[in-house]
Write an enzyme that holds these catalytic residues in place. Structure first.
Site, short mmCIF file in Angstrom:
data_model
loop_
_atom_site.label_atom_id
_atom_site.label_comp_id
_atom_site.label_asym_id
_atom_site.label_seq_id
_atom_site.Cartn_x
_atom_site.Cartn_y
_atom_site.Cartn_z
N GLY A 47 -25.23 -22.63 -39.45
CA GLY A 47 -24.26 -22.96 -38.40
C GLY A 47 -22.95 -22.27 -38.71
NE ARG A 49 -14.40 -27.86 -41.48
CZ ARG A 49 -14.09 -27.16 -42.56
NH1 ARG A 49 -13.05 -26.35 -42.56
NH2 ARG A 49 -14.80 -27.27 -43.64
CB CYS A 55 2.00 -39.96 -32.64
SG CYS A 55 3.28 -39.38 -31.56
C1 LIG Z 1 -25.20 -29.26 -40.20
C2 LIG Z 1 -26.60 -28.86 -40.29
C3 LIG Z 1 -26.92 -27.50 -40.32
C4 LIG Z 1 -25.89 -26.42 -40.35
O1 LIG Z 1 -25.06 -26.49 -41.46
P1 LIG Z 1 -24.00 -25.32 -41.76
O2 LIG Z 1 -23.32 -25.78 -42.99
O3 LIG Z 1 -23.09 -25.26 -40.60
O4 LIG Z 1 -24.77 -24.06 -41.94
C5 LIG Z 1 -28.24 -27.16 -40.33
N1 LIG Z 1 -29.22 -28.10 -40.32
C6 LIG Z 1 -28.93 -29.42 -40.29
C7 LIG Z 1 -30.02 -30.39 -40.25
C8 LIG Z 1 -27.62 -29.83 -40.28
O5 LIG Z 1 -27.36 -31.14 -40.27
#
Ligand SMILES: *Cc1c(COP(=O)(O)O)cnc(C)c1O
Length: 434
Positions: free
Chosen positions: A295, A333, A364
């Site tokens: 991701g 974050r 705020c």
């Molecule tokens: C969050 C998640 C990902 C992606 O994680 P990244 O750190 O953004 O690469 C992939 N698979 C599952 C099941 C996740 O929960």
């Protein structure tokens, strides 16, 4: 020189993304503004697909985990790169399907998927459902028997491989004390496999694990793969069932700061392939199809956020606050994990960082901070602050706190820019108010 390859500096000394002047983009589209570079996204996606090609004979799929960055345009880009999508909700599924993404390439995750969302997923013919717990396994079997589709529902089981990944506690997921999945070491996972094989309306095609996020350690992935191959062999030996798919999740770390040194994305498949191919050969099991679910590593480096700098508040003997026109509502974050970001002045990208600031948003909330002790040149009110590597878990985690409309997202490619998500207006904020 910068944390992402898509960034540069032009002859005016302005920060560029995909060769577009960020000061001009801020002027044209307003701030706060997310800007993403399409070529960078595609390059990162291809690093994973080419890793599977090169080291694993192409027997695999890359599923973009769209919780990192979700809108229709990213689904179209993922589709055009031949990726699958990892979705965790009806909302993400709807986004993907609205963008014309093929339903058979969706993998549905989550530790508590509502029955209605499971039923909809079955009806739509979703590619895979990753089952998290026994309750869900039984529920899914019932729903599948009631569904109009005659095909069995293809599932993977989420396994906790018990592998330590060195990352923030909130983003580790592979160890026994996690809300996700079945534990291996207690025998729970094996029982779940047995149970899954007894259900008449579902087909156990794969196992899944995901050991955490923002992980730099290739060895942790190789270790997880080793544990999973051992488990596949045990299932084959004890139950006579060959697991066809091994989904190793995502979690590949990216460069937020100069001192971060992520492994090249291809190298994960290099290490994993060795472990899996050798493990299958020595144990006499079939080589499974590998699925990776990156991701952050696909979109994170491709994004930046542009803000307009407001008041500077010097507290003598303490510190100086630099305030911007966004903050935790578009990037929570730091508030969540104390995540650090590289920042610079978009109009003076090469200026020496002589000072240090606590960068605060406009909400705020004292916790509305984007960074502490951030090195920057002495800024002037009205200059543009660029926060780098914000292409993952920023827009998707954005809120409307203080009724701040979500920023627009602009995509750049080939010297052109286009809006892919419009800036929200005040009417958007009250649309559902009665
Ligand atoms: C969050 C998640 C990902 C992606 O994680 P990244 O750190 O953004 O690469 C992939 N698979 C599952 C099941 C996740 O929960």
């Amino acid at each position: 020189m910068f944390v992402s390859d898509c960034l540069g500096v032009n002859e005016k000394g302005h920060l560029t993304i995909g060769e577009m002047d960020t000061v001009v983009l801020a002027e044209q589209y307003g701030t706060p503004l997310y800007v993403m570079d399409e070529d960078e996204i595609r390059k990162n996606a291809r690093a994973f697909t080419s890793g599977i090609e090169k080291y694993y004979g192409g027997k695999g799929h890359v599923a973009f985990a769209c919780k990192a960055f979700c809108c229709k345009e990213i689904c179209r880009i993922a589709d055009s790169e031949g990726l699958w999508l990892d979705v965790v909700s009806g909302g993400e599924t709807h986004t993907a399907l609205s963008a014309g993404f093929p339903v058979e390439r969706l993998i549905f995750h989550g530790n508590n998927k509502p029955a209605t969302e499971l039923a909809d997923a079955i009806d739509a013919g979703i590619g895979r459902i990753v089952v998290d717990n026994i309750f869900e396994l039984e529920l899914l079997n019932q729903l599948a028997s009631a569904a109009s589709k005659r095909d069995k529902v293809k599932i993977q089981l989420r396994i906790k491989p018990g592998v330590e990944a060195h990352t923030h506690e909130f983003i580790t997921t592979g160890q026994i004390d996690s809300k996700f999945g079945f534990a291996l070491e207690t025998g729970e996972a094996f029982e779940a496999v047995k149970k899954a094989l007894e259900q008449g309306n579902i087909e156990l095609v794969g196992l899944h694990c995901h050991i955490g996020s923002q992980i730099f350690d290739v060895a942790a992935f190789a270790q997880a793969a080793r544990v999973m191959v051992d488990f596949i062999a045990k299932i084959k030996n004890d139950l006579g069932h060959q697991i066809a798919e091994l989904n190793l999740g995502g979690g590949f770390g990216i460069k937020y700061l100069h001192e971060h040194t992520p492994a090249p994305y291809e190298s994960f498949m290099e290490a994993v392939s060795k472990v899996v191919l050798e493990g299958c050969r020595t144990r006499g099991i079939d080589v499974p199809t590998i699925i990776l679910e990156p991701g952050r590593s696909i979109t994170g480096p491709a994004g930046i956020t542009l803000y307009t700098i407001g008041a500077l508040k010097e507290i003598p003997g303490v510190r100086t606050y630099l305030t911007v026109d966004g903050g935790m509502a578009d990037n929570p974050r730091y508030a969540l994990y104390q995540s650090k970001y590289e920042m610079l002045l978009a109009g003076r990208a090469n200026a020496p960082k002589t000072d240090s600031y606590k960068v605060a948003g406009r909400c705020c909330e004292s916790g509305d901070i984007l960074g502490v002790d951030v090195p920057l040149p002495k800024p002037k009110v009205g200059e543009i602050l660029a926060v780098l590597a914000t292409g993952a878990y920023n827009y998707t985690m954005a809120s409307h706190y203080n009724r701040l409309p979500n920023p627009a997202i602009v995509m750049v490619k080939g010297g052109k820019s286009r809006v892919i998500v419009r800036r929200e207006n005040y009417d958007d904020l009250i649309r559902n108010d009665v």
